[in-house]
Design an enzyme around this catalytic site. Structure first.
Site, mmCIF file in Angstrom:
data_model
loop_
_atom_site.group_PDB
_atom_site.id
_atom_site.type_symbol
_atom_site.label_atom_id
_atom_site.label_comp_id
_atom_site.label_asym_id
_atom_site.label_seq_id
_atom_site.Cartn_x
_atom_site.Cartn_y
_atom_site.Cartn_z
ATOM 1 N N CYS A 1 0.899 -1.173 0.048
ATOM 2 C CA CYS A 1 -0.145 0.050 -0.052
ATOM 3 C C CYS A 1 0.781 1.073 0.117
ATOM 4 O O CYS A 1 1.848 1.170 0.425
ATOM 5 C CB CYS A 1 -0.895 0.092 1.381
ATOM 6 S SG CYS A 1 -2.238 -1.315 1.239
ATOM 7 N N ASP A 2 0.380 2.279 -0.453
ATOM 8 C CA ASP A 2 1.135 3.548 -0.526
ATOM 9 C C ASP A 2 -0.193 4.692 -0.341
ATOM 10 O O ASP A 2 -0.989 4.569 -1.218
ATOM 11 C CB ASP A 2 1.953 3.912 -1.725
ATOM 12 C CG ASP A 2 2.752 4.939 -1.343
ATOM 13 O OD1 ASP A 2 3.619 4.983 -0.580
ATOM 14 O OD2 ASP A 2 2.275 6.219 -1.792
#
Length: 196
Positions: free
Chosen positions: A69-70
């Protein structure tokens, strides 16, 4: 017992807590991906970084489901990640107050047993309140805004300075559980089979 090993390619305590509260018990493996060379729109950037993080960790995690994730805040078309300094965090909060922005979180899931992957971006509108300069200074002094995308978090000290959100709260914290469930579904994996 869960049927598959789950690996979170992130050091984020918020993401880890969301997964644990949802009944999963992921192993944490930090990707160490260089984030400095990613370009494109804010949504393209978070998606690219989520994919890179998942791929970097997946290379060393056989027979696992790897989640990368980011997150970034998009404010007036500009991508805002973690502030580089207290001065930048203070200036950002002064610019954000009374406005709205979109917290974007890229998600990528890789099934290392099959090589299949699925990725997408979650978006949640965040309405910022109007903290005073003294409140902003006190918040910046805690160090929290330097550790989180957008210089704020929904589950920390900045929560009183947010007037509300439209969309998934988990996405603001760093991981959308409904989106994760949908991505797992694309890989023919049921989230409930991953429960402890």
């Amino acid at each position: 017992m869960p049927t598959r090993r789950v690996v979170l390619a992130s050091a984020s305590p918020g993401r880890l807590k969301l997964l644990r509260d949802a009944g999963l018990d992921p192993v944490v493996s930090i990707s160490g991906v260089d984030e400095s060379d990613v370009t494109g729109s804010p949504a393209e950037q978070v998606l690219e970084l989520a994919v890179r993080k998942a791929q970097a960790v997946a290379a060393n995690e056989p027979d696992s489901l790897v989640i990368g994730c980011d997150s970034m805040l998009e404010l007036s078309g500009q991508a805002l990640g973690k502030p580089a300094s207290p001065h930048e965090a203070r200036a950002r909060w002064q610019a954000m107050r009374g406005r709205s922005g979109s917290l974007l979180t890229g998600h990528c899931v890789i099934d290392t047993a099959t090589g299949a992957s699925a990725a997408d971006v979650g978006s949640t509108l965040v309405r910022f309140g109007t903290p005073s300069d003294a409140e902003i200074d006190a918040y910046v002094a805690t160090g929290e805004p330097l550790r989180v995308a957008g210089a704020f978090t929904l589950d920390g000290r900045s929560a009183p300075f947010l007037d509300g959100i439209d969309g998934d709260a988990g996405n603001v914290i760093g991981l959308s559980l409904p989106l994760l469930r949908a991505l797992l579904g694309k890989l023919d994996v049921s989230l409930v089979d991953l429960w402890l």
